[in-house]
Design a protein around this motif. Structure first.
Motif, short mmCIF file in Angstrom:
data_model
loop_
_atom_site.label_atom_id
_atom_site.label_comp_id
_atom_site.label_asym_id
_atom_site.label_seq_id
_atom_site.Cartn_x
_atom_site.Cartn_y
_atom_site.Cartn_z
N GLY A 4 -0.02 -8.26 -2.09
CA GLY A 4 -1.34 -7.64 -2.16
C GLY A 4 -2.28 -8.43 -3.03
O GLY A 4 -3.46 -8.63 -2.70
N LEU A 270 1.44 -4.24 3.20
CA LEU A 270 1.71 -2.88 2.74
C LEU A 270 3.05 -2.39 3.25
O LEU A 270 3.83 -1.79 2.51
CB LEU A 270 0.59 -1.95 3.21
CG LEU A 270 0.78 -0.47 2.91
CD1 LEU A 270 0.82 -0.26 1.40
CD2 LEU A 270 -0.34 0.34 3.52
N LEU B 20 -7.32 -2.83 1.31
CA LEU B 20 -5.94 -2.55 1.74
C LEU B 20 -4.94 -3.12 0.77
O LEU B 20 -3.95 -2.49 0.42
CB LEU B 20 -5.72 -3.13 3.14
CG LEU B 20 -6.24 -2.30 4.30
CD1 LEU B 20 -5.95 -3.03 5.61
CD2 LEU B 20 -5.63 -0.92 4.31
N SER B 21 -5.22 -4.35 0.35
CA SER B 21 -4.24 -4.99 -0.53
C SER B 21 -4.19 -4.29 -1.88
O SER B 21 -3.13 -4.07 -2.44
CB SER B 21 -4.59 -6.46 -0.72
OG SER B 21 -5.89 -6.56 -1.29
N PHE B 22 -5.35 -3.94 -2.41
CA PHE B 22 -5.33 -3.26 -3.70
C PHE B 22 -4.92 -1.81 -3.57
O PHE B 22 -4.41 -1.22 -4.49
CB PHE B 22 -6.71 -3.33 -4.34
CG PHE B 22 -6.96 -4.64 -5.02
CD1 PHE B 22 -6.15 -5.05 -6.06
CD2 PHE B 22 -7.96 -5.48 -4.59
CE1 PHE B 22 -6.38 -6.27 -6.68
CE2 PHE B 22 -8.18 -6.69 -5.20
CZ PHE B 22 -7.39 -7.10 -6.25
N ALA B 24 -2.65 -0.75 -1.78
CA ALA B 24 -1.23 -0.60 -1.51
C ALA B 24 -0.49 -0.05 -2.71
O ALA B 24 0.29 0.88 -2.61
CB ALA B 24 -0.63 -1.94 -1.10
N ALA B 25 -0.78 -0.63 -3.86
CA ALA B 25 -0.06 -0.18 -5.04
C ALA B 25 -0.37 1.25 -5.41
O ALA B 25 0.55 2.05 -5.63
CB ALA B 25 -0.35 -1.12 -6.20
N MET B 27 -1.31 3.63 -3.51
CA MET B 27 -0.74 4.56 -2.54
C MET B 27 0.76 4.68 -2.73
O MET B 27 1.34 5.73 -2.54
CB MET B 27 -1.08 4.10 -1.13
CG MET B 27 -2.45 4.55 -0.69
SD MET B 27 -2.76 4.23 1.03
CE MET B 27 -3.00 2.50 1.03
#
Lengths: 392, 449
Positions: A4, A270, B20-22, B24-25, B27
């Motif tokens: 990410g 993800l 989305l990338s940030f 992810a964590a 979530m």
């Protein structure tokens, strides 16, 4: 987590690089064609003479009744002229004859006997002589649709059909070779009575506002699937207006692909990171409000009967964990003593029995907890402190 | 314009990817953890119990089954901690001791506890009582079933023992129903009272007299095993401490000086010694006597009046009253004598302290502003609470579980009489103990074996 960050870093770097060098890679846009319109300079005397000659007649305000044109007088129009696929449906009909100067009163009539034989897929609408206005071709961008009439009268007056322009000055015949004759529109100051209706239509009868407000969609359950869906070619080009330049769909397609690729990459990252099913099944939602917490606390307190609790238990503070069902009822088998302080093991055991009885009894019909915040109260830890209930 | 649009879309793509990338964590760590609540206020009300009559397994046991059920209900309800749901409200009828419990039916009438039992009688006429206790909302039995046996003459004790077990399993502390009370039975007018020792069940049943009314007796105290009673008698013309064997109803004079006035005796927790007051002249001090050897040890030596000693449950300390400070106050000293420290600090006079069997509290009599009170305080004198108030309340005695206090209340006036009362240490459930006559100086026995 690292993926990410990499994606984020790559995205930011890409954004910075674009801002710095994006102009180099973009194809300079072709400057728009400059339309040149020639104007003639006239003297003051010529202008005065022109104004005098174009003085409106007295009955100018009244729309003259259009006479049905005599079919015999109507010249034949070559089918080749009308069947041209590039020709835009004219508002101002072409003149009757290329060479003859038009009669001011009759030259506004639409062309008669239009032979509807265009071979193009887009069939030309039929134009009827009996009711010229009823079968006029729908030209969406030419004139806005009249809004509902707020004026009330004893008789209905329909909005007049768009009147053709009446030119006082002789106009040269349009060049039939021109692809699209220029449409000249001028506001008509007085032409017909204002539109009226016979009944009052209020806001209550026909709401003009939104009846429902759109809600933001919840987080998609499967981002990867949506990303794949976004990769598929869009079936939109056929619905695109033909007059739009071809570059825009292609550019939009490129941008869509970029978004889809970014979404797919992020979704893949993800999915790789969240291999464990730790994420809750439903959106977490906002935390419980103080009122909701207080409601839960009061509900348990009402069943926490310390009257039959032992003296030792009354000195013991215990923490009890319980897992909740989505309907607000506790999972009775999940109630367990997590910790205790201030008393003996026997006191803690007795206090736990009383606390468990309270949770089960008052939770039998479900505690007043909002289901949309289930993730926040799926597990509850209650600390039962009888300090204020001791004999004093 | 077109360029601007291109820039916007590209930025949107990057922003989406970054989100989305940030996202992810967060979530992944979206689980907010358990909801934590502090419950500090509850309710105090009797716990509703269903006490259907015990099943008679034989026709001969029917009468006892009925009586045992009634005694059990009276014991539990009499604590003030429980409320019996009338049998007319019961949905389920318990007809078989081994039948499964229909928890839903008992929940429907809000029963939180259920006691089922059966009474049988064998060929020799002995009773057997078996019973179970259920937690209705937990839908589980509270402990395993128990069975008691005994002769028909001891059916009350069997019933008290059943009630003790039920009480203990629900409240988490020991019961006190299978116990006895020794007291002074009083008859006659106030100025010419006839007094004699009597013993009865805690609920007033099974009254027996231990002495006749020829001599004034007062302040009886049970031994730790309940088989002996110390008391003070005017049998010899002056107050002297005596010991009485409850089983044989034989009394014994203790080896104290014949000319001394001795009173306020109390057993040590091990039952091997006693502590008492002895007056010589105008001075009264505390003494400790080894029962086996008759050896006396003086514990206090002050010009003040020191009396009403009571051992701590571990036998290491003694609480007593003394007016060494000018008024009656409470003091604690080592069991073998030594420096005493005052623990009472409030206004008024404090007397007759009694250490709780659990060791956490000391009950006392307090006189203040013309009123008498029964109160409790912690052993350091803190958290003093007055449980009663009347014209005359005195002589507290602890129940075996340290939850209930019995005391004497005397009404005002020439026709006033003494009676025994009990009160929960919470100050609730004050009620009179049934006696056939006037009663005073109650002393609670330990739980019977």
């Amino acid at each position: 987590m690292n993926a990410g960050q990499y994606i984020s870093g790559a995205g930011h770097l890409g954004l910075i690089a674009y801002m710095l060098f994006g102009g180099l890679f973009l194809r300079p846009e072709r400057p728009e064609d400059v339309s040149v319109q020639e104007v003639a300079l006239i003297s003051e005397s010529e202008f005065a003479a022109m104004v005098e000659r174009s003085t409106a007649p007295e009955n100018f305000a009244e729309a003259p009744q259009l006479q049905a044109p005599q079919t015999e007088a109507a010249p034949d129009v070559s089918p080749t002229q009308e069947a041209s696929p590039e020709s835009t449906p004219p508002v101002t009909p072409p003149p009757d004859a290329p060479d003859a100067p038009p009669e001011p009163q009759t030259s506004v009539t639409p062309p008669v006997e239009v032979t509807p034989t265009p071979p193009t897929p887009q069939a030309e609408p039929e134009i009827s002589l009996e009711d010229p206005g009823a079968n006029m071709p729908d030209i969406p961008d030419q004139r806005p649709t009249p809004r509902p009439v707020p004026r009330i009268s004893d008789q209905v007056v329909t909005a007049p059909e768009p009147q053709p322009e009446i030119s006082e000055a002789p106009v040269e015949a349009a060049n039939q070779d021109s692809e699209s004759p220029e449409v000249v529109e001028e506001p008509v100051e007085e032409a017909a009575p204002q539109e009226t209706t016979t009944e009052i239509v209020t806001e209550a009868d026909r709401p003009s506002g939104m009846t429902s407000s759109p809600r933001p969609k919840s987080r998609p359950a499967n981002l990867a699937a949506q990303a794949e869906a976004a990769r598929e070619p869009e079936p939109e080009p056929q619905q695109q207006p033909q007059e739009q330049p071809r570059e825009q769909p292609q550019q939009a397609q490129d941008n869509t692909d970029a978004v889809a690729e970014a979404a797919a990459a992020a979704a893949a990252a993800l999915a790789a990171e969240s291999a464990t099913p730790a994420a809750p099944e439903r959106p977490t939602g906002p935390p419980l409000t103080s009122g909701e917490r207080e409601g839960m606390r009061v509900a348990v307190s009402q069943c926490w009967n310390v009257g039959a609790m032992s003296t030792e238990a009354m000195r013991t503070t215990i923490t009890v964990g319980v897992q909740m069902n989505e309907d607000g009822t506790p999972q009775n088998g999940s109630i367990k003593l997590l910790s205790h302080s201030g008393g003996s093991e026997a006191g803690a055991s007795a206090a736990f029995e009383v606390a468990r009885r309270a949770i089960i009894r008052c939770g039998a019909s479900g505690f007043p907890l909002p289901v949309e915040k289930y993730a926040h109260w799926r597990n509850i830890e209650m600390t039962f402190d009888p300090e204020q209930m001791r004999y004093k | 314009m077109k360029r601007l649009k291109t820039l916007g879309l590209t930025t949107l793509a990057c922003a989406f990817a970054c989100a989305l990338s940030f996202g992810a964590a967060p979530m992944q760590a979206q689980d907010p953890g358990p909801l934590k609540l502090d419950i500090t206020r509850g309710v105090i009300e009797p716990l509703p119990l269903a006490l259907p009559d015990f099943i008679a397994e034989t026709p001969q046991a029917a009468e006892y089954a009925q009586q045992i059920s009634e005694v059990i209900a009276a014991d539990l309800v009499g604590t003030g901690l429980f409320r019996e749901i009338p049998s007319s409200a019961h949905i389920s009828q318990v007809t078989n001791f081994s039948a499964p419990v229909s928890y839903a039916d008992w929940k429907a009438i809000n029963a939180q506890g259920l006691v089922t039992g059966a009474v049988g009688m064998d060929a020799s006429g002995n009773l057997s009582v078996k019973f179970r206790v259920f937690d209705i909302y937990a839908e589980a039995p509270l402990g395993s079933g128990l069975q008691l046996g005994g002769s028909t003459t001891s059916w009350r004790r069997i019933a008290h023992k059943v009630a003790d077990v039920v009480y203990s399993r629900i409240t988490g502390e020991g019961g006190y129903f299978d116990s006895r009370v020794v007291f002074v039975s009083e008859t006659g007018p106030k100025n010419d009272r006839l007094k004699r020792l009597a013993v009865m069940d805690y609920d007033g049943a099974g009254l027996q007299y231990l002495t006749d009314d020829n001599f004034i007796v007062f302040a009886p105290r049970f031994s730790p095993t309940g088989d002996r009673v110390l008391y003070t008698s005017y049998e010899n013309g002056t107050p002297q401490i005596m010991m009485l064997d409850v089983g044989t109803v034989t009394r014994t004079r203790l080896p104290v000086p014949a000319e001394a006035v001795t009173f306020a005796p109390r057993f040590s927790p091990d039952g091997q010694s006693i502590v008492y007051s002895m007056s010589t002249g105008t001075n009264t001090d505390l003494y400790r006597m080894d029962i086996a050897t008759g050896q006396n040890v003086r514990l206090t030596s002050t010009p003040a009046i020191e009396t009403a000693p009571s051992f701590s449950p571990d036998g290491s300390q003694i609480v007593f009253e003394s007016d060494r400070s000018g008024t009656q106050q409470l003091y604690i000293m080592p069991a073998n004598g030594g420096e005493a420290r005052r623990i009472s600090a409030g206004k008024g006079r404090y007397g007759t302290p009694v250490w709780s069997p659990r060791g956490d509290l000391i009950a006392f009599t307090k006189q203040n502003q013309g009123r008498f009170h029964i109160g409790v305080m912690r052993t350091d004198g803190s958290e003093e609470r007055l449980l009663t108030a009347s014209f005359l309340d005195e002589g507290p005695s602890w129940a075996p579980n340290g939850r209930v206090i019995m005391f004497t209340r005397e009404s005002q006036g020439a026709s006033g009489a003494s009676a025994l009362y009990s009160v929960d240490i919470s100050g609730r459930n004050l009620k009179r103990v049934p006696t056939n006559a006037g009663a005073s100086d109650a002393a609670w026995s330990p739980l019977l074996k």
